[in-house]
Design an enzyme around this catalytic site. Structure first.
Site, PDB file in Angstrom:
ATOM      1  N   SER A  36       0.658  -1.302   0.106  1.00  0.00           N
ATOM      2  CA  SER A  36      -0.094  -0.016  -0.130  1.00  0.00           C
ATOM      3  C   SER A  36       0.730   1.309   0.093  1.00  0.00           C
ATOM      4  O   SER A  36       0.341   2.506  -0.273  1.00  0.00           O
ATOM      5  CB  SER A  36      -1.090   0.027   1.224  1.00  0.00           C
ATOM      6  OG  SER A  36      -0.127  -0.221   2.278  1.00  0.00           O
ATOM      7  N   TYR A  69      13.968  -6.156  15.608  1.00  0.00           N
ATOM      8  CA  TYR A  69      13.728  -5.898  13.833  1.00  0.00           C
ATOM      9  C   TYR A  69      15.121  -6.796  13.265  1.00  0.00           C
ATOM     10  O   TYR A  69      14.885  -7.404  12.236  1.00  0.00           O
ATOM     11  CB  TYR A  69      14.234  -4.497  13.700  1.00  0.00           C
ATOM     12  CG  TYR A  69      14.020  -4.190  11.909  1.00  0.00           C
ATOM     13  CD1 TYR A  69      12.922  -4.209  11.341  1.00  0.00           C
ATOM     14  CD2 TYR A  69      15.142  -3.665  11.458  1.00  0.00           C
ATOM     15  CE1 TYR A  69      12.719  -3.754  10.090  1.00  0.00           C
ATOM     16  CE2 TYR A  69      15.165  -3.447   9.932  1.00  0.00           C
ATOM     17  CZ  TYR A  69      13.797  -3.339   9.275  1.00  0.00           C
ATOM     18  OH  TYR A  69      13.487  -3.304   8.091  1.00  0.00           O
TER      19      TYR A  69
HETATM   20  N1  LIG Z   1      12.703   1.785   4.287  1.00  0.00           N
HETATM   21  C1  LIG Z   1      13.910   1.369   4.584  1.00  0.00           C
HETATM   22  O1  LIG Z   1      14.785   2.044   4.634  1.00  0.00           O
HETATM   23  C2  LIG Z   1      14.003  -0.239   4.532  1.00  0.00           C
HETATM   24  C3  LIG Z   1      15.308  -0.833   4.527  1.00  0.00           C
HETATM   25  C4  LIG Z   1      15.502  -2.033   4.764  1.00  0.00           C
HETATM   26  C5  LIG Z   1      14.249  -2.952   4.787  1.00  0.00           C
HETATM   27  N2  LIG Z   1      13.125  -2.418   4.545  1.00  0.00           N
HETATM   28  C6  LIG Z   1      11.821  -3.309   4.356  1.00  0.00           C
HETATM   29  O2  LIG Z   1      11.304  -3.107   3.265  1.00  0.00           O
HETATM   30  C7  LIG Z   1       9.958  -3.420   3.735  1.00  0.00           C
HETATM   31  C8  LIG Z   1       8.950  -2.444   3.191  1.00  0.00           C
HETATM   32  O3  LIG Z   1       9.230  -1.188   4.136  1.00  0.00           O
HETATM   33  P1  LIG Z   1       8.847   0.221   3.824  1.00  0.00           P
HETATM   34  O4  LIG Z   1      10.110   1.047   4.392  1.00  0.00           O
HETATM   35  O5  LIG Z   1       8.292   0.469   2.446  1.00  0.00           O
HETATM   36  O6  LIG Z   1       7.861   0.312   5.102  1.00  0.00           O
HETATM   37  P2  LIG Z   1       6.316   1.054   5.142  1.00  0.00           P
HETATM   38  O7  LIG Z   1       6.471   2.272   4.419  1.00  0.00           O
HETATM   39  O8  LIG Z   1       5.991   1.298   6.454  1.00  0.00           O
HETATM   40  O9  LIG Z   1       5.364   0.009   4.439  1.00  0.00           O
HETATM   41  C9  LIG Z   1       4.910  -1.222   5.166  1.00  0.00           C
HETATM   42  C10 LIG Z   1       4.093  -1.800   4.471  1.00  0.00           C
HETATM   43  O10 LIG Z   1       3.711  -3.084   4.934  1.00  0.00           O
HETATM   44  C11 LIG Z   1       2.301  -3.119   5.333  1.00  0.00           C
HETATM   45  N3  LIG Z   1       2.059  -3.914   6.553  1.00  0.00           N
HETATM   46  C12 LIG Z   1       2.684  -3.988   7.575  1.00  0.00           C
HETATM   47  N4  LIG Z   1       2.176  -4.939   8.638  1.00  0.00           N
HETATM   48  C13 LIG Z   1       1.469  -5.501   7.753  1.00  0.00           C
HETATM   49  C14 LIG Z   1       0.619  -7.112   8.165  1.00  0.00           C
HETATM   50  N5  LIG Z   1       0.681  -7.298   9.132  1.00  0.00           N
HETATM   51  N6  LIG Z   1      -0.040  -7.396   6.985  1.00  0.00           N
HETATM   52  C15 LIG Z   1       0.131  -6.888   5.836  1.00  0.00           C
HETATM   53  N7  LIG Z   1       0.609  -5.719   5.428  1.00  0.00           N
HETATM   54  C16 LIG Z   1       1.434  -5.222   6.328  1.00  0.00           C
HETATM   55  C17 LIG Z   1       2.076  -1.654   5.263  1.00  0.00           C
HETATM   56  O11 LIG Z   1       0.594  -1.745   5.182  1.00  0.00           O
HETATM   57  P3  LIG Z   1      -0.559  -1.342   6.179  1.00  0.00           P
HETATM   58  O12 LIG Z   1      -0.455   0.388   6.568  1.00  0.00           O
HETATM   59  O13 LIG Z   1      -2.075  -1.597   5.605  1.00  0.00           O
HETATM   60  O14 LIG Z   1      -0.131  -2.066   7.356  1.00  0.00           O
HETATM   61  C18 LIG Z   1       2.716  -1.086   4.454  1.00  0.00           C
HETATM   62  O15 LIG Z   1       2.167  -1.320   3.050  1.00  0.00           O
HETATM   63  C19 LIG Z   1       9.824  -3.891   5.023  1.00  0.00           C
HETATM   64  O16 LIG Z   1       9.855  -5.341   5.166  1.00  0.00           O
HETATM   65  C20 LIG Z   1      11.084  -3.299   5.799  1.00  0.00           C
HETATM   66  O17 LIG Z   1      11.587  -3.784   6.839  1.00  0.00           O
HETATM   67  C21 LIG Z   1      12.862  -1.123   4.539  1.00  0.00           C
END
Ligand SMILES: NC(=O)c1ccc[n+]([C@@H]2O[C@H](COP(=O)([O-])OP(=O)(O)OC[C@H]3O[C@@H](n4cnc5c(N)ncnc54)[C@H](OP(=O)(O)O)[C@@H]3O)[C@@H](O)[C@H]2O)c1
Length: 252
Positions: free
Chosen positions: A18, A160
């Site tokens: 999303s 995490y």
């Molecule tokens: N951003 C970074 O720098 C970074 C770095 C390393 C790894 N990552 C990884 O990349 C992935 C995406 O991160 P992001 O930064 O894009 O985070 P984000 O913007 O917070 O997005 C997180 C997404 O996960 C969904 N989500 C959370 N809990 C959920 C659940 N129980 N069931 C289904 N959907 C769920 C959220 O939807 P809802 O709001 O509907 O819950 C949202 O769409 C994660 O695994 C994160 O650990 C990110």
């Protein structure tokens, strides 16, 4: 000569698409010709906006609400995808969350929520798609989003980091289990990307990360999307059990 699209006709689930990295992956998948299930937990409006962006550009996508930390909900996500599109070619386990604090201050719930959302969800969704992929005998792609934090650790993130390191073990083990079926299982370990997950970082912390990054910038969401589309494509059919860092050189 026109190049064929990387994912023409493939059926993909992207968990947590999303917003952030997940929505960038879903959008690039659609550009590359895949039909995409845009999974979300609570952000319905945002998920519908991603679907609208994809469909108004001529792509195919449907939203599906499921808390992927819930075993039964993950089963329903896979079943609904098969009911809608016939089968599943690609699963991207992207949904993730943080509850950052030092171990001494961390509550049991902080541990449970992060491990269930980030790691148990991988078990749930892999379990839900593996059998239908095996039965179909057409191979498949599972791509798990880990983090460089799972490889090098980070103060304030024992929950995490443990969840993201767990993803590495799950990915390599499942790659060994599913290899003979031509189902590849790989992990991507991003560095810092500007999303809601990282907006809690202070400007100083972001500056330090940039200074430590040889490429001298934060990642763009498309950077992860392009790598994911490649791993999901037929061009990556001999790559499995890998953990690919995408971090501008930060954690090398
Ligand atoms: N951003 C970074 O720098 C970074 C770095 C390393 C790894 N990552 C990884 O990349 C992935 C995406 O991160 P992001 O930064 O894009 O985070 P984000 O913007 O917070 O997005 C997180 C997404 O996960 C969904 N989500 C959370 N809990 C959920 C659940 N129980 N069931 C289904 N959907 C769920 C959220 O939807 P809802 O709001 O509907 O819950 C949202 O769409 C994660 O695994 C994160 O650990 C990110």
């Amino acid at each position: 000569m026109t190049e064929p699209r990387l994912l023409e006709g493939k059926i993909a689930i992207v968990t947590g698409s999303s917003r952030g990295i997940g929505s960038a992956i879903a959008e690039d998948f659609a550009i590359q010709g895949a039909k995409v299930v845009v999974n979300y937990n609570s952000s319905e409006e945002a998920a519908l906006a991603v679907v609208e962006k994809i469909t108004s550009a001529g792509g195919t996508a449907t939203p599906y609400q499921a808390d992927v930390s819930d075993f039964v909900a993950a089963q329903a996500l896979a079943k609904n995808t098969i009911d809608t599109y016939g089968h599943i070619d690609i699963l991207v386990n992207n949904a993730g969350t943080t509850r950052d604090t030092l171990l001494l201050l961390m509550k049991e719930d902080d541990w449970d929520v992060v491990l269930n959302t980030n790691l148990k969800s991988m078990f749930n969704c892999c379990k839900a798609v593996a059998r239908p992929m095996i039965r179909r005998k057409q191979g498949g792609r599972i791509i798990n989003i880990s983090s460089v934090v799972g490889l090098v650790g980070q103060a304030g993130q024992v929950n995490y980091a443990a969840s993201k390191a767990g993803i590495v073990g799950l990915t390599k083990s499942l790659a060994k289990e599913l290899g003979s079926r031509q189902i590849t299982v790989n992990a991507i370990a991003p560095g810092f990307f500007p999303t809601t997950l990282t907006e809690v970082l202070t400007d100083d912390m972001v500056q330090v990360a940039i200074e430590r990054t040889p490429l001298g910038r934060l990642g763009a969401l498309e950077d992860v999307a392009y790598l994911t589309s490649f791993l999901a494509s037929d061009r990556a059919s001999f790559i499995t059990g890998e953990v690919i860092k995408i971090d501008g050189g930060l954690a090398m």
